[in-house]
Design a protein around this motif. Structure first.
Motif, PDB file in Angstrom:
ATOM      1  N   GLN A  64       0.971  -1.304  -0.002  1.00 34.11           N
ATOM      2  CA  GLN A  64       0.050   0.062   0.031  1.00 34.11           C
ATOM      3  C   GLN A  64       0.908   0.987   0.035  1.00 34.11           C
ATOM      4  O   GLN A  64       0.548   2.214  -0.763  1.00 34.11           O
ATOM      5  CB  GLN A  64      -1.089  -0.012   1.078  1.00 34.11           C
ATOM      6  N   LEU A  65       1.842   1.335   0.921  1.00 33.24           N
ATOM      7  CA  LEU A  65       2.733   2.458   0.700  1.00 33.24           C
ATOM      8  C   LEU A  65       3.523   2.566  -0.355  1.00 33.24           C
ATOM      9  O   LEU A  65       3.753   3.812  -0.767  1.00 33.24           O
ATOM     10  CB  LEU A  65       3.806   2.343   2.092  1.00 33.24           C
ATOM     11  N   ALA A  66       4.081   1.427  -0.858  1.00 31.92           N
ATOM     12  CA  ALA A  66       4.934   1.554  -2.180  1.00 31.92           C
ATOM     13  C   ALA A  66       3.993   1.629  -3.188  1.00 31.92           C
ATOM     14  O   ALA A  66       4.725   1.788  -4.309  1.00 31.92           O
ATOM     15  CB  ALA A  66       5.762   0.448  -2.256  1.00 31.92           C
ATOM     16  N   ASN A  67       2.822   1.530  -3.311  1.00 34.32           N
ATOM     17  CA  ASN A  67       1.694   1.715  -4.275  1.00 34.32           C
ATOM     18  C   ASN A  67       2.230   0.750  -5.281  1.00 34.32           C
ATOM     19  O   ASN A  67       1.878   0.971  -6.514  1.00 34.32           O
ATOM     20  CB  ASN A  67       1.946   3.078  -5.132  1.00 34.32           C
ATOM     21  N   GLY A  68       2.394  -0.771  -4.869  1.00 37.05           N
ATOM     22  CA  GLY A  68       2.608  -1.723  -5.897  1.00 37.05           C
ATOM     23  C   GLY A  68       3.346  -2.803  -5.214  1.00 37.05           C
ATOM     24  O   GLY A  68       3.932  -2.704  -4.329  1.00 37.05           O
ATOM     25  N   CYS A  69       3.420  -4.009  -6.044  1.00 34.66           N
ATOM     26  CA  CYS A  69       4.018  -5.259  -5.606  1.00 34.66           C
ATOM     27  C   CYS A  69       4.767  -5.830  -6.754  1.00 34.66           C
ATOM     28  O   CYS A  69       5.274  -5.231  -7.731  1.00 34.66           O
ATOM     29  CB  CYS A  69       2.922  -6.164  -5.078  1.00 34.66           C
ATOM     30  N   THR A  70       4.866  -7.008  -6.812  1.00 33.25           N
ATOM     31  CA  THR A  70       5.881  -7.805  -7.843  1.00 33.25           C
ATOM     32  C   THR A  70       5.251  -7.724  -9.287  1.00 33.25           C
ATOM     33  O   THR A  70       5.877  -7.233 -10.270  1.00 33.25           O
ATOM     34  CB  THR A  70       5.748  -9.305  -7.508  1.00 33.25           C
ATOM     35  N   SER A  71       3.796  -7.533  -9.404  1.00 37.01           N
ATOM     36  CA  SER A  71       3.326  -7.234 -10.536  1.00 37.01           C
ATOM     37  C   SER A  71       2.817  -5.745 -11.135  1.00 37.01           C
ATOM     38  O   SER A  71       3.623  -5.575 -12.208  1.00 37.01           O
ATOM     39  CB  SER A  71       1.753  -8.119 -10.714  1.00 37.01           C
ATOM     40  N   GLY A  72       2.915  -4.888 -10.139  1.00 40.48           N
ATOM     41  CA  GLY A  72       2.567  -3.766 -10.392  1.00 40.48           C
ATOM     42  C   GLY A  72       3.896  -2.775 -10.884  1.00 40.48           C
ATOM     43  O   GLY A  72       4.061  -2.256 -11.692  1.00 40.48           O
TER      44      GLY A  72
END
Lengths: 139, 140
Positions: A95-103
């Motif tokens: 949520q903080l980084a606004n993304g994960c492995t896919s985003g």
């Protein structure tokens, strides 16, 4: 210990690439799974319907496993505390980084976004460090 | 309606990719992260395969457009590098390194009926909520 599976990894990865390409080209949306999930429960409900459809179809993909001769491997025998703390960190972090492995890892790097390239490098390093520090509990 | 149909098709493709590639197996993820141990490099090829398709497609077909085929605007990627992004990425990495599950594989594993996946999802969504409401309030 798991085996190196280059072909299934490459083919599976290409399907992920095809999926994010189609979603962006057809609907103008970024297929980051953390963002899709957060969007379903967030207050902005304008894009809720397609996000729910995406999640349902994604979960349903499991039904095709027997047709492809895929067996789901057993999950590690997590302690509940470890699992909950890990899940909480994944939730807060994405949520903080606004993304994960896919985003960040696929969509962001694919767009050559410096922010996503850095985010991916940071979470990869931090995750590898965590595995090393915890002595690879579930490796 | 079009958007929902696209959601269904791309969700299915995404889930198949997760299953075929082995991303849904936490052991495979943890072995990829275990660089000093019995390293399994498969996941590098998952991202590699995805970029092999998406990177040229984006630059050839998507970037020249301002609007998607359905008429919606294509968002311009944000470039700002903020402390929030770095802190978030570190925290995400800690969780990912603990359990070997990230949001994609968690969704693709929902129908396995394993309680571990439900606990993970519940706690991840709680993390989303906590972060939006308490840690770093977001205006919706």
């Amino acid at each position: 210990m798991t085996e190196f599976t280059p072909w299934s990894a490459l083919i599976g990865g290409m399907l992920l690439g095809l999926s994010v390409t189609m979603l962006m080209l057809l609907s103008g949306k970024t297929a980051g799974v953390s963002g899709v999930l957060a969007g379903i429960f967030g207050a902005n409900n304008k894009d809720r319907a397609w996000r729910v459809a995406f999640v349902i179809a994604m979960a349903a993909s499991l039904l095709f496993d027997p047709l492809m001769g895929l067996e789901s491997a057993a999950l590690p025998d997590y302690s509940l505390t470890w699992l909950l703390v890990g899940g909480l960190a994944v939730g807060i972090g994405t949520q903080l980084a606004n993304g994960c492995t896919s985003g960040h890892g696929i969509c962001g790097i694919g767009r050559l976004s410096m922010r996503s390239i850095i985010a991916t490098a940071v979470f990869m390093l931090s995750a590898a460090l965590m595995v090393w520090l915890s002595g690879g509990v579930y490796v | 309606m079009f958007k929902i149909l696209v959601g269904l098709i791309t969700g299915l493709l995404f889930g198949l990719g997760m299953n075929i590639s082995g991303m849904v197996n936490p052991y495979k993820v943890l072995n990829f992260l275990d660089v000093t141990g019995n390293w399994d490099g498969s996941l590098a090829l998952v991202i590699g395969g995805a970029l092999l398709v998406f990177l040229p497609s984006y630059h050839l077909f998507i970037k020249p457009r301002t609007h998607a085929i359905n008429g919606d605007e294509i968002p311009v990627p944000q470039q700002a590098l903020t402390p929030k992004l770095i802190i978030g990425s570190i925290i995400f990495g800690i969780g990912w390194g603990m359990v070997g599950i990230c949001p994609g594989p968690a969704v693709a594993s929902l129908l396995r009926g394993e309680s571990a996946i439900y606990w993970f999802m519940a706690s991840m969504l709680l993390g989303h909520y906590a972060s939006r409401k308490i840690l770093w309030p977001v205006k919706d």
